[in-house]
Motif scaffolding. Structure first.
Motif, mmCIF file in Angstrom:
data_model
loop_
_atom_site.group_PDB
_atom_site.id
_atom_site.type_symbol
_atom_site.label_atom_id
_atom_site.label_comp_id
_atom_site.label_asym_id
_atom_site.label_seq_id
_atom_site.Cartn_x
_atom_site.Cartn_y
_atom_site.Cartn_z
ATOM 1 N N GLN A 1 -34.871 -4.162 36.821
ATOM 2 C CA GLN A 1 -35.966 -5.079 37.074
ATOM 3 C C GLN A 1 -36.278 -5.905 35.836
ATOM 4 O OE1 GLN A 1 -37.826 -5.755 39.793
ATOM 5 N NE2 GLN A 1 -36.545 -4.433 41.059
ATOM 6 N N VAL A 2 -36.645 -7.128 36.077
ATOM 7 C CA VAL A 2 -37.063 -8.038 35.007
ATOM 8 C C VAL A 2 -38.475 -8.514 35.334
ATOM 9 C CG1 VAL A 2 -36.600 -10.193 33.808
ATOM 10 C CG2 VAL A 2 -34.693 -8.785 34.601
ATOM 11 N N GLN A 3 -39.356 -8.376 34.382
ATOM 12 C CA GLN A 3 -40.696 -8.925 34.539
ATOM 13 C C GLN A 3 -40.809 -10.182 33.669
ATOM 14 O OE1 GLN A 3 -40.478 -5.365 33.649
ATOM 15 N NE2 GLN A 3 -40.203 -5.172 35.855
ATOM 16 N N LEU A 4 -41.279 -11.263 34.285
ATOM 17 C CA LEU A 4 -41.380 -12.545 33.597
ATOM 18 C C LEU A 4 -42.838 -12.987 33.557
ATOM 19 C CD1 LEU A 4 -38.412 -14.359 35.383
ATOM 20 C CD2 LEU A 4 -38.359 -13.245 33.159
ATOM 21 N N VAL A 5 -43.263 -13.431 32.398
ATOM 22 C CA VAL A 5 -44.640 -13.893 32.236
ATOM 23 C C VAL A 5 -44.626 -15.247 31.538
ATOM 24 C CG1 VAL A 5 -46.910 -13.440 31.251
ATOM 25 C CG2 VAL A 5 -45.522 -11.544 32.123
ATOM 26 N N GLU A 6 -45.111 -16.274 32.244
ATOM 27 C CA GLU A 6 -45.189 -17.604 31.655
ATOM 28 C C GLU A 6 -46.508 -17.774 30.911
ATOM 29 O OE1 GLU A 6 -43.298 -18.228 35.828
ATOM 30 O OE2 GLU A 6 -44.921 -17.069 34.928
ATOM 31 N N SER A 7 -46.493 -18.658 29.942
ATOM 32 C CA SER A 7 -47.716 -19.004 29.223
ATOM 33 C C SER A 7 -47.552 -20.386 28.611
ATOM 34 C CB SER A 7 -48.028 -17.976 28.130
ATOM 35 O OG SER A 7 -46.985 -17.923 27.181
ATOM 36 N N GLY A 8 -48.672 -20.926 28.126
ATOM 37 C CA GLY A 8 -48.623 -22.201 27.432
ATOM 38 C C GLY A 8 -49.031 -23.401 28.252
ATOM 39 N N GLY A 9 -49.297 -23.212 29.522
ATOM 40 C CA GLY A 9 -49.732 -24.336 30.335
ATOM 41 C C GLY A 9 -51.117 -24.805 29.930
ATOM 42 N N GLY A 10 -51.493 -25.963 30.440
ATOM 43 C CA GLY A 10 -52.804 -26.494 30.124
ATOM 44 C C GLY A 10 -52.934 -27.937 30.515
ATOM 45 N N LEU A 11 -53.946 -28.585 29.965
ATOM 46 C CA LEU A 11 -54.239 -29.984 30.243
ATOM 47 C C LEU A 11 -53.772 -30.833 29.073
ATOM 48 C CD1 LEU A 11 -55.698 -32.159 31.962
ATOM 49 C CD2 LEU A 11 -57.778 -31.589 30.681
ATOM 50 N N VAL A 12 -53.054 -31.900 29.382
ATOM 51 C CA VAL A 12 -52.539 -32.784 28.341
ATOM 52 C C VAL A 12 -52.626 -34.220 28.849
ATOM 53 C CG1 VAL A 12 -50.157 -32.533 29.138
ATOM 54 C CG2 VAL A 12 -50.596 -33.193 26.760
ATOM 55 N N GLN A 13 -52.800 -35.150 27.934
ATOM 56 C CA GLN A 13 -52.856 -36.551 28.319
ATOM 57 C C GLN A 13 -51.460 -37.100 28.572
ATOM 58 O OE1 GLN A 13 -55.072 -38.586 25.234
ATOM 59 N NE2 GLN A 13 -56.981 -38.330 26.373
ATOM 60 N N ALA A 14 -51.390 -38.090 29.404
ATOM 61 C CA ALA A 14 -50.106 -38.746 29.672
ATOM 62 C C ALA A 14 -49.512 -39.256 28.361
ATOM 63 C CB ALA A 14 -50.301 -39.890 30.648
ATOM 64 N N GLY A 15 -48.220 -39.046 28.226
ATOM 65 C CA GLY A 15 -47.534 -39.417 26.997
ATOM 66 C C GLY A 15 -47.472 -38.301 25.977
ATOM 67 N N GLY A 16 -48.224 -37.241 26.212
ATOM 68 C CA GLY A 16 -48.269 -36.127 25.286
ATOM 69 C C GLY A 16 -47.166 -35.117 25.530
ATOM 70 N N SER A 17 -47.255 -34.020 24.786
ATOM 71 C CA SER A 17 -46.236 -32.975 24.838
ATOM 72 C C SER A 17 -46.876 -31.614 25.067
ATOM 73 C CB SER A 17 -45.437 -32.936 23.534
ATOM 74 O OG SER A 17 -44.754 -34.146 23.313
ATOM 75 N N LEU A 18 -46.082 -30.717 25.595
ATOM 76 C CA LEU A 18 -46.519 -29.341 25.830
ATOM 77 C C LEU A 18 -45.288 -28.462 25.831
ATOM 78 C CD1 LEU A 18 -49.344 -28.085 26.468
ATOM 79 C CD2 LEU A 18 -48.657 -28.083 28.877
ATOM 80 N N ARG A 19 -45.453 -27.260 25.297
ATOM 81 C CA ARG A 19 -44.357 -26.287 25.352
ATOM 82 C C ARG A 19 -44.843 -25.072 26.121
ATOM 83 N NH1 ARG A 19 -41.401 -24.284 19.940
ATOM 84 N NH2 ARG A 19 -40.784 -26.475 19.999
ATOM 85 N N ILE A 20 -44.137 -24.730 27.168
ATOM 86 C CA ILE A 20 -44.431 -23.522 27.916
ATOM 87 C C ILE A 20 -43.348 -22.495 27.645
ATOM 88 C CG2 ILE A 20 -45.832 -24.648 29.670
ATOM 89 C CD1 ILE A 20 -43.437 -24.697 31.523
ATOM 90 N N SER A 21 -43.728 -21.238 27.768
ATOM 91 C CA SER A 21 -42.790 -20.169 27.456
ATOM 92 C C SER A 21 -42.749 -19.143 28.572
ATOM 93 C CB SER A 21 -43.167 -19.505 26.137
ATOM 94 O OG SER A 21 -44.449 -18.917 26.227
ATOM 95 N N CYS A 22 -41.710 -18.361 28.545
ATOM 96 C CA CYS A 22 -41.511 -17.309 29.537
ATOM 97 C C CYS A 22 -40.978 -16.088 28.805
ATOM 98 C CB CYS A 22 -40.539 -17.783 30.602
ATOM 99 S SG CYS A 22 -40.060 -16.526 31.797
ATOM 100 N N ALA A 23 -41.796 -15.060 28.759
ATOM 101 C CA ALA A 23 -41.419 -13.827 28.080
ATOM 102 C C ALA A 23 -40.953 -12.794 29.098
ATOM 103 C CB ALA A 23 -42.603 -13.287 27.287
ATOM 104 N N ALA A 24 -39.939 -12.053 28.711
ATOM 105 C CA ALA A 24 -39.365 -11.084 29.638
ATOM 106 C C ALA A 24 -39.503 -9.672 29.112
ATOM 107 C CB ALA A 24 -37.896 -11.387 29.875
ATOM 108 N N SER A 25 -39.612 -8.757 30.019
ATOM 109 C CA SER A 25 -39.544 -7.338 29.680
ATOM 110 C C SER A 25 -38.663 -6.652 30.706
ATOM 111 C CB SER A 25 -40.943 -6.704 29.681
ATOM 112 O OG SER A 25 -41.548 -6.810 30.949
ATOM 113 N N GLY A 26 -38.051 -5.587 30.280
ATOM 114 C CA GLY A 26 -37.213 -4.826 31.190
ATOM 115 C C GLY A 26 -35.729 -5.053 31.001
#
Length: 126
Positions: free
Chosen positions: A1-26
């Motif tokens: 089994q693999v457990q995946l947890v995303e993080s890093g989402g949010g609100l950003v203005q158009a033209g901006g940047s964001l980095r989201i991540s996905c951490a795994a366990s198992g």
């Protein structure tokens, strides 16, 4: 089994940047094809990007090519999606997925994946 947890989402203005991540366990993520999908309100889930198992080779949907970058940190067992020049069209819940391996092709379909995270919301204000 693999457990995946995303993080890093949010609100950003158009033209901006964001980095989201996905951490795994198992399990070790480097052994899996990894993918990012997204689902906007009222729309079907769509493919965003994938990275091959045991590789740095990536493949992107046309809508994000040149703006998004998918990469791994094998030491931390985390994958990332760097998103630049965001537009309102990128607003969605983003899901991380693990699956494969799939010799000979990139995993671009939902059915290619066995494990999914819970999703992280990305909202781009115009």
């Amino acid at each position: 089994q693999v457990q995946l947890v995303e993080s890093g989402g949010g609100l950003v203005q158009a033209g901006g940047s964001l980095r989201i991540s996905c951490a795994a366990s198992g399990r070790t993520l480097s052994n899996y094809a990894m993918g990012w999908f997204r689902q906007a309100p009222g729309k079907e889930r769509e493919f965003v990007a994938t990275i091959r198992e045991s590789s740095i080779r990536t493949y992107y949907a046309d809508s994000v090519k040149g703006r998004f970058t998918f990469f791994r940190d094998n030491a931390k067992n985390i994958v990332y999606l760097q998103m630049n020049r965001l537009t309102s069209e990128d607003t969605a819940v983003y899901y991380c997925a693990a699956g494969g391996p799939l010799p000979g092709r990139f995993a671009t379909r939902s059915v290619d994946y066995d494990y999914w995270g819970q999703g992280t919301q990305v909202t781009v204000s115009s």
